[in-house]
Scaffold this motif. Structure first.
Motif, PDB file in Angstrom:
ATOM      1  N   LEU A  13     -11.002  31.924 -19.524  1.00  0.00           N
ATOM      2  CA  LEU A  13     -11.066  32.002 -20.986  1.00  0.00           C
ATOM      3  C   LEU A  13     -12.430  31.481 -21.454  1.00  0.00           C
ATOM      4  N   HIS A  14     -13.227  32.374 -22.010  1.00  0.00           N
ATOM      5  CA  HIS A  14     -14.560  32.002 -22.471  1.00  0.00           C
ATOM      6  C   HIS A  14     -14.572  31.958 -23.990  1.00  0.00           C
ATOM      7  N   VAL A  15     -14.743  30.756 -24.503  1.00  0.00           N
ATOM      8  CA  VAL A  15     -14.753  30.574 -25.948  1.00  0.00           C
ATOM      9  C   VAL A  15     -16.213  30.495 -26.397  1.00  0.00           C
ATOM     10  N   VAL A  16     -16.615  31.375 -27.297  1.00  0.00           N
ATOM     11  CA  VAL A  16     -18.010  31.409 -27.719  1.00  0.00           C
ATOM     12  C   VAL A  16     -18.127  30.941 -29.163  1.00  0.00           C
ATOM     13  N   SER A  17     -18.848  29.837 -29.348  1.00  0.00           N
ATOM     14  CA  SER A  17     -19.055  29.305 -30.687  1.00  0.00           C
ATOM     15  C   SER A  17     -20.552  29.223 -30.965  1.00  0.00           C
ATOM     16  N   LEU A  61      -6.304  25.158 -22.697  1.00  0.00           N
ATOM     17  CA  LEU A  61      -7.624  24.916 -23.280  1.00  0.00           C
ATOM     18  C   LEU A  61      -8.355  23.749 -22.616  1.00  0.00           C
ATOM     19  N   LYS A  62      -7.598  22.786 -22.133  1.00  0.00           N
ATOM     20  CA  LYS A  62      -8.267  21.627 -21.518  1.00  0.00           C
ATOM     21  C   LYS A  62      -8.464  21.798 -20.015  1.00  0.00           C
ATOM     22  N   SER A  63      -7.941  22.888 -19.469  1.00  0.00           N
ATOM     23  CA  SER A  63      -8.052  23.085 -18.020  1.00  0.00           C
ATOM     24  C   SER A  63      -9.394  23.729 -17.674  1.00  0.00           C
ATOM     25  N   PRO A  64      -9.756  23.694 -16.390  1.00  0.00           N
ATOM     26  CA  PRO A  64     -11.007  24.346 -15.978  1.00  0.00           C
ATOM     27  C   PRO A  64     -10.953  25.864 -16.163  1.00  0.00           C
ATOM     28  N   GLU A  65      -9.773  26.382 -16.507  1.00  0.00           N
ATOM     29  CA  GLU A  65      -9.660  27.814 -16.779  1.00  0.00           C
ATOM     30  C   GLU A  65     -10.451  28.202 -18.014  1.00  0.00           C
ATOM     31  N   THR A  66     -10.749  27.224 -18.853  1.00  0.00           N
ATOM     32  CA  THR A  66     -11.442  27.475 -20.115  1.00  0.00           C
ATOM     33  C   THR A  66     -12.868  26.935 -20.076  1.00  0.00           C
ATOM     34  N   ALA A  67     -13.789  27.638 -20.716  1.00  0.00           N
ATOM     35  CA  ALA A  67     -15.142  27.123 -20.908  1.00  0.00           C
ATOM     36  C   ALA A  67     -15.574  27.435 -22.329  1.00  0.00           C
ATOM     37  N   VAL A  68     -16.127  26.428 -23.012  1.00  0.00           N
ATOM     38  CA  VAL A  68     -16.587  26.636 -24.386  1.00  0.00           C
ATOM     39  C   VAL A  68     -18.112  26.730 -24.367  1.00  0.00           C
ATOM     40  N   HIS A  69     -18.626  27.881 -24.782  1.00  0.00           N
ATOM     41  CA  HIS A  69     -20.070  28.107 -24.793  1.00  0.00           C
ATOM     42  C   HIS A  69     -20.609  28.009 -26.219  1.00  0.00           C
ATOM     43  N   MET A  70     -21.858  27.574 -26.305  1.00  0.00           N
ATOM     44  CA  MET A  70     -22.490  27.454 -27.618  1.00  0.00           C
ATOM     45  C   MET A  70     -23.684  28.389 -27.706  1.00  0.00           C
ATOM     46  N   VAL A  71     -23.734  29.147 -28.792  1.00  0.00           N
ATOM     47  CA  VAL A  71     -24.889  30.010 -29.027  1.00  0.00           C
ATOM     48  C   VAL A  71     -25.802  29.312 -30.022  1.00  0.00           C
ATOM     49  N   THR A  72     -27.095  29.328 -29.745  1.00  0.00           N
ATOM     50  CA  THR A  72     -28.024  28.679 -30.662  1.00  0.00           C
ATOM     51  C   THR A  72     -29.315  29.474 -30.756  1.00  0.00           C
ATOM     52  N   LEU A  73     -30.127  29.117 -31.710  1.00  0.00           N
ATOM     53  CA  LEU A  73     -31.485  29.643 -31.803  1.00  0.00           C
ATOM     54  C   LEU A  73     -32.410  28.474 -31.494  1.00  0.00           C
ATOM     55  N   LEU A  74     -33.679  28.746 -31.264  1.00  0.00           N
ATOM     56  CA  LEU A  74     -34.615  27.651 -31.023  1.00  0.00           C
ATOM     57  C   LEU A  74     -35.116  27.110 -32.358  1.00  0.00           C
ATOM     58  N   GLU A  75     -34.163  26.739 -33.208  1.00  0.00           N
ATOM     59  CA  GLU A  75     -34.509  26.157 -34.500  1.00  0.00           C
ATOM     60  C   GLU A  75     -33.776  24.838 -34.651  1.00  0.00           C
ATOM     61  N   GLU A  76     -34.355  24.009 -35.497  1.00  0.00           N
ATOM     62  CA  GLU A  76     -33.871  22.639 -35.594  1.00  0.00           C
ATOM     63  C   GLU A  76     -32.377  22.509 -35.914  1.00  0.00           C
ATOM     64  N   MET A  77     -31.938  23.169 -36.973  1.00  0.00           N
ATOM     65  CA  MET A  77     -30.551  22.965 -37.393  1.00  0.00           C
ATOM     66  C   MET A  77     -29.528  23.494 -36.387  1.00  0.00           C
ATOM     67  N   PRO A  78     -29.692  24.712 -35.902  1.00  0.00           N
ATOM     68  CA  PRO A  78     -28.734  25.181 -34.889  1.00  0.00           C
ATOM     69  C   PRO A  78     -28.732  24.299 -33.636  1.00  0.00           C
ATOM     70  N   VAL A  79     -29.904  23.821 -33.221  1.00  0.00           N
ATOM     71  CA  VAL A  79     -29.962  22.977 -32.022  1.00  0.00           C
ATOM     72  C   VAL A  79     -29.242  21.653 -32.280  1.00  0.00           C
ATOM     73  N   GLN A  80     -29.480  21.089 -33.468  1.00  0.00           N
ATOM     74  CA  GLN A  80     -28.807  19.839 -33.819  1.00  0.00           C
ATOM     75  C   GLN A  80     -27.295  20.032 -33.834  1.00  0.00           C
ATOM     76  N   GLU A  81     -26.850  21.127 -34.434  1.00  0.00           N
ATOM     77  CA  GLU A  81     -25.407  21.394 -34.483  1.00  0.00           C
ATOM     78  C   GLU A  81     -24.830  21.615 -33.100  1.00  0.00           C
ATOM     79  N   THR A  82     -25.611  22.256 -32.241  1.00  0.00           N
ATOM     80  CA  THR A  82     -25.164  22.487 -30.868  1.00  0.00           C
ATOM     81  C   THR A  82     -24.953  21.150 -30.163  1.00  0.00           C
ATOM     82  N   ALA A  83     -25.944  20.269 -30.298  1.00  0.00           N
ATOM     83  CA  ALA A  83     -25.845  18.957 -29.666  1.00  0.00           C
ATOM     84  C   ALA A  83     -24.630  18.194 -30.212  1.00  0.00           C
ATOM     85  N   ASP A  84     -24.457  18.226 -31.530  1.00  0.00           N
ATOM     86  CA  ASP A  84     -23.313  17.536 -32.146  1.00  0.00           C
ATOM     87  C   ASP A  84     -21.999  18.138 -31.644  1.00  0.00           C
TER      88      ASP A  84
END
Lengths: 325, 466
Positions: free
Chosen positions: A4-8, A180-203
């Motif tokens: 299960l690949h969750v893309v945020s 959702l908490k098992s290794p069957e799931t992975a949550v991926h983050m999409v970002t741009l190389l811009e300050e706000m998206p990177v900050q949100e990704t880190a958070d």
């Protein structure tokens, strides 16, 4: 590899595009993936250039090597009726509940219930097996809510715990949480190389980790090539203006003497180069920040003509090259 | 852009008009909505308005720079605003749970308020209900407007997953709270247990049984207790929701739809425009953020790429036999110090001869540039010497320009699609900044760009090359 690949990702980073490209990439070489959306925006249909998706799993694309991508727009209302039907055999009662406003209550107002229904449907697809005993889908990719809401969205257990301490909703939430908490799931983050998206990704990654949700990869979208840096641009602006004007002139862009067309191009071109160099420097800092997160980092180039179907396949191929699948 | 016939949105006139009392910025996530709201606030205040900005979820650094990083649900005066025109800027970040709590405290007697605040269902509802944020933003707007301390309120809206949430929230929460379903749920609690059921028909009682089965008995009881405790406030909710809705429709309100020149954002913007029209909400116009421009727009992407290719071919030839046909180029270190005027006319004259026939003038041009450039400047980036380095640089500049022109063309196409659908919507374009905005001077710059765009759009394009 997770199933299960969750893309945020922050709004505007292209998470729907990346989720679709990932679904295509995972389907390559004869696999079957299900791409689900949960926010009712019909973003998948637009990307794949088809009509609006109904609440029904249907094939929307073929992947290279005989794979298939299926898609489903999960609608909480249908998911609830589905659920009632599956667990309580309550087909007609559903309609009566709807009339009463109970479905509305459960899907839009009762906090957390909506999310349990959405994630629950995705988890059901992950675990579903065919008559041959094999999984119906090799992978499920979810175009999930944005970074700011993702942890809350996935942590249905926590959301529902204070609300339903026992009973069927509680049990359903528990079951969803186990997946959702098992290794069957992975949550991926999409970002741009811009300050706000990177900050949100880190958070966002910090929040996922704090809640024990499995983090996957960081995908940097719309990466543009770095052509010039500050040093080169400033050096040019200092002493090479006339020479650049000449070079432009040689290339057939008009006269290089003062006031000539080529000469008049130099300043605006240098100005653009300066902006570019400034961006390159900012991007370098953001990339360093992302590297510090300790997750695999994949990069997708900016498609200058916008994302069409062909572009989507290109992004999928790009992902496949970088991502161990 | 000049090709679009859309009227221009004059934000300065909008902000200066004393009749404008509320500006609502809406749009999809990631388009710079919060920044636009804050920039409008700064501009309005520095032009004499007493303004307050209500933000939902500002970036941390932006919030810090405005002094509103503490969530206390109270507007704070923003320091560093130029008050010479008599204006002030206040700002606050919305704490939706707190707004909800305050609402309960204001509308119920203390004992009842305590019971509501302690109810588990209320706690989840106030913190997590999908529409709570939208509803509470509108509630706070109503409160600020009622205080009448500011002559302009600028509201940032939550990053809703769809435009509908924001406009529907008041109605939805209102209709839920005094709707049929909650009355059914409440019935037993209200009249004391199952006895009350006899007033309802058998179908409904079966239904509550079903709901109870699905939700679980305990949750059911929480909802019932909550509904009973909230009972006296239902009327209040509906009245407030309707009042806020009417406030939004009133002439003193202006909606600004914010978007970036990208397909998805503009599609969402178009949807917003239609939705606002359907609800008879006053739309002032579209703010299009992050629009790219070029000082060299007369040079097309195609011509720039072709020119870059021509130069690259020349460079490739030069690298095969760099000195054979170009002896003067051998020692670039020698010709710099004596020639400290890069604008001198001599070498340019040589080039003049060269461009009569660009093909044969190639070598001549290289000679000329070798004599022209102080090599010290480019030595760090290219030890080969100036002629080829200038050409390489020109190739890079041309490629960057081609990339920029492609972005421009794409942005114009998406923008054009929007204006074709909605030609009546005034548009203000905000030129892209290379970095993020997180201080007052950045916000000021955005405000200036918003105002300036009128001139930019009117500027006559320079004649095309060739």
């Amino acid at each position: 590899m997770s199933r299960l690949h969750v893309v945020s990702g922050k709004g505007g980073t292209g998470k729907t595009t990346v989720a679709a490209a990932l679904a295509l990439a995972l389907a390559t070489d004869g696999r079957r993936t299900l791409l689900v959306e949960v926010e009712g925006r019909q973003g998948i249909a637009q990307l794949f250039e088809t009509g609006a998706l109904p609440y029904e799993e249907r094939k929307i694309a073929s992947a290279p090597g005989g794979g298939e991508v299926h898609a489903l727009a999960i609608d909480p209302e249908f998911a609830l009726l589905d659920y009632l039907h599956m667990f309580y055999k309550m087909g007609s009662a559903g309609r009566a509940l709807k009339k009463l406003g109970a479905i509305d209550f459960a899907t839009t107002i009762a906090p957390g219930l909506r999310d349990v229904l959405l994630t629950g449907k995705a988890c059901e697809a992950v675990r579903r097996k065919g008559k041959d005993g094999r999984f119906v889908y090799d992978f499920v990719v979810m175009d999930a809510p944005p970074t700011g809401r993702i942890t809350r969205f996935l942590n249905v257990n926590h959301e529902v715990a204070g609300l339903a301490r026992t009973g069927p909703i509680h049990n359903q939430a528990q079951a969803v949480m186990r997946v959702l908490k098992s290794p069957e799931t992975a949550v991926h983050m999409v970002t741009l190389l811009e300050e706000m998206p990177v900050q949100e990704t880190a958070d966002g990654i910090g929040e996922l980790r704090a809640d024990g949700l499995p983090t996957g990869a960081v995908i940097v979208n719309m990466v543009r090539p770095a052509i010039l840096d500050h040093a080169a641009v400033e050096a040019a602006a200092q002493g090479q203006r006339a020479a650049v004007a000449k070079a432009l002139s040689q290339a057939g862009l008009g006269g290089a003497r003062r006031g000539g067309l080529a000469e008049r191009l130099v300043d605006p071109l240098l100005e653009q180069a300066r902006e570019h160099a400034e961006r390159v420097a900012l991007e370098r800092a953001q990339r360093a920040e992302l590297t510090g997160l300790g997750l695999p980092l994949y990069e997708l180039e900016l498609l200058t003509d916008g994302v069409d179907l062909a572009g989507l396949y290109r992004l999928a191929a790009d992902l496949r090259k970088q991502w161990p699948m | 852009m000049s090709m679009d016939m859309a009227p221009r949105l004059d934000t300065d006139a909008l902000l200066a008009d004393p009749e404008t009392r509320i500006v609502v910025c809406c749009g999809s996530g990631g388009v710079g909505k919060t920044t636009t709201a804050a920039a409008l606030g700064v501009r309005a205040a520095e032009r004499g308005r007493k303004a307050v900005v209500l933000t939902i979820d500002p970036a941390r650094r932006l919030a810090q720079s405005m002094g509103i990083d503490a969530l206390d649900n109270v507007p704070r005066r923003v320091e560093g605003i130029d008050g010479s025109a008599g204006g002030e800027l206040h700002a606050m970040m919305l704490d939706m749970k707190r707004t909800f709590d305050e609402f309960v405290e204001a509308h119920a007697d203390p004992e009842r308020a305590r019971a509501i605040l302690a109810n588990p269902f209320y706690q989840s509802l106030s913190a997590g209900f999908a529409g709570t944020q939208e509803y509470m933003a509108m509630e706070k707007l109503g409160q600020l407007r009622a205080r009448d301390e500011w002559d302009l309120i600028i509201v940032d809206t939550p990053p809703s997953r769809s435009a509908l949430d924001f406009l529907d929230a008041p109605k939805r929460l209102g209709s839920f709270l005094d709707g049929k379903f909650i009355k059914v749920l409440m019935a037993p609690a209200k009249v004391g247990g199952r006895a009350g059921m006899k007033f309802l028909n058998v179908g409904v009682s079966m239904m509550t049984g079903t709901v109870s089965k699905v939700l679980g008995g305990q949750l059911m009881r929480d909802v019932q207790t909550f509904a009973a405790a909230m009972d006296t406030m239902f009327g209040g909710f509906r009245t407030r929701a309707e009042a806020t809705y009417r406030l939004l429709q009133a002439p003193g309100t202006a909606f600004l739809v914010v978007a970036a020149p990208e397909r998805d954002a503009l599609r969402e913007a178009a949807y917003f425009v239609e939705r606002l029209a359907a609800d008879r909400m006053p739309l002032a116009g579209l703010v299009l953020n992050r629009v790219h421009g070029s000082g060299a727009a007369q040079l097309s992407a195609e011509r720039a790429l072709a020119a870059a290719e021509t130069l690259s071919l020349g460079l490739a030839e030069a690298s095969v036999a760099p000195t054979a046909d170009d002896p003067e180029n051998d020692d670039p270190e020698n010709d710099g110090p004596g020639n400290d005027d890069p604008e001198s006319d001599g070498p340019e004259n040589l080039v003049e001869g060269g461009i009569v026939d660009p093909g044969s003038g190639n070598a001549q041009g290289q000679n000329a540039s070798a004599a022209d450039d102080p090599p010290a400047a480019d030595a760090p980036s290219d030890p080969d010497g100036s002629p080829t380095s200038a050409e390489r640089l020109a190739v890079d500049l041309l490629r960057l320009h081609a990339e920029r022109m492609q972005v421009l063309a794409r942005e114009q196409r998406t923008h054009h699609r929007f204006t074709t659908l909605h030609p009546e919507v005034p548009v203000a374009e905000v030129a892209a900044l290379p970095g993020d905005v997180h201080d007052l001077s950045g916000l000021r710059a955005i405000g200036e760009r918003l105002a300036e765009q009128t001139e930019q759009q009117q500027a006559t394009p320079t004649p095309a090359v060739g």
